[in-house]
Design a protein around this motif. Structure first.
Motif, PDB file in Angstrom:
ATOM      1  N   ASP A 192      14.949  12.116 -12.657  1.00 42.74           N
ATOM      2  CA  ASP A 192      15.680  11.200 -13.535  1.00 42.74           C
ATOM      3  C   ASP A 192      16.538  11.966 -14.534  1.00 42.74           C
ATOM      4  O   ASP A 192      17.696  11.618 -14.768  1.00 42.74           O
ATOM      5  CB  ASP A 192      14.714  10.274 -14.280  1.00 42.74           C
ATOM      6  CG  ASP A 192      14.066   9.235 -13.386  1.00 42.74           C
ATOM      7  OD1 ASP A 192      14.524   9.069 -12.234  1.00 42.74           O
ATOM      8  OD2 ASP A 192      13.097   8.598 -13.836  1.00 42.74           O
ATOM      9  N   GLN A 193      15.963  13.008 -15.131  1.00 46.33           N
ATOM     10  CA  GLN A 193      16.723  13.825 -16.080  1.00 46.33           C
ATOM     11  C   GLN A 193      17.910  14.483 -15.393  1.00 46.33           C
ATOM     12  O   GLN A 193      19.016  14.519 -15.923  1.00 46.33           O
ATOM     13  CB  GLN A 193      15.833  14.903 -16.692  1.00 46.33           C
ATOM     14  CG  GLN A 193      14.869  14.403 -17.713  1.00 46.33           C
ATOM     15  CD  GLN A 193      14.020  15.543 -18.272  1.00 46.33           C
ATOM     16  OE1 GLN A 193      13.762  16.526 -17.591  1.00 46.33           O
ATOM     17  NE2 GLN A 193      13.602  15.400 -19.511  1.00 46.33           N
ATOM     18  N   ALA A 204      10.233  12.393 -13.276  1.00 41.67           N
ATOM     19  CA  ALA A 204      10.862  12.617 -14.575  1.00 41.67           C
ATOM     20  C   ALA A 204      11.967  13.666 -14.464  1.00 41.67           C
ATOM     21  O   ALA A 204      13.060  13.497 -15.023  1.00 41.67           O
ATOM     22  CB  ALA A 204       9.815  13.050 -15.595  1.00 41.67           C
TER      23      ALA A 204
END
Length: 110
Positions: free
Chosen positions: A61-62, A58
């Motif tokens: 991805d951010q 996560a």
């Protein structure tokens, strides 16, 4: 449990993982573990591994999304910042602070 012991266990449970991934996950798992002794249980270790993998993915991805936004913003040359560009910069700071928090287990400033 030491980071080295945890890395050996992860490598034996998940031989498809590259050495860098094993090292990164070992660090993240130990940072997040309330009691490293419980990681002797394979089920607890696999649950911690999945949690650390999810958080790492996560954050990556951010980071990629914000990096792309920053690249687009910077490619237009020097201009006065628009409100949208300021929000991009604020999101970039927030993402970086989340990544620092992920690795240090300390509250970030943003």
């Amino acid at each position: 449990m030491t980071c080295h012991e945890l890395a050996n266990r992860l490598a034996s449970l998940r031989p498809e993982l590259q050495a860098v991934e094993v090292a990164r996950l070992s660090l993240l798992i130990l940072i997040q573990a309330e009691d490293a002794g419980k990681l002797d249980d394979d089920e607890v270790l696999l649950k911690a591994w999945k949690n650390a993998s999810f958080r790492l993915e996560a954050a990556a991805d951010q980071h990629a999304a914000v990096a792309e936004e920053l690249e687009q913003m910077c490619s237009s040359g020097p201009v006065a910042f628009t409100p949208d560009q300021l929000w991009i910069l604020l999101r970039a700071v927030k993402v970086q602070s989340q990544i620092l928090e992920l690795y240090t287990d300390q509250p970030a400033l943003a």
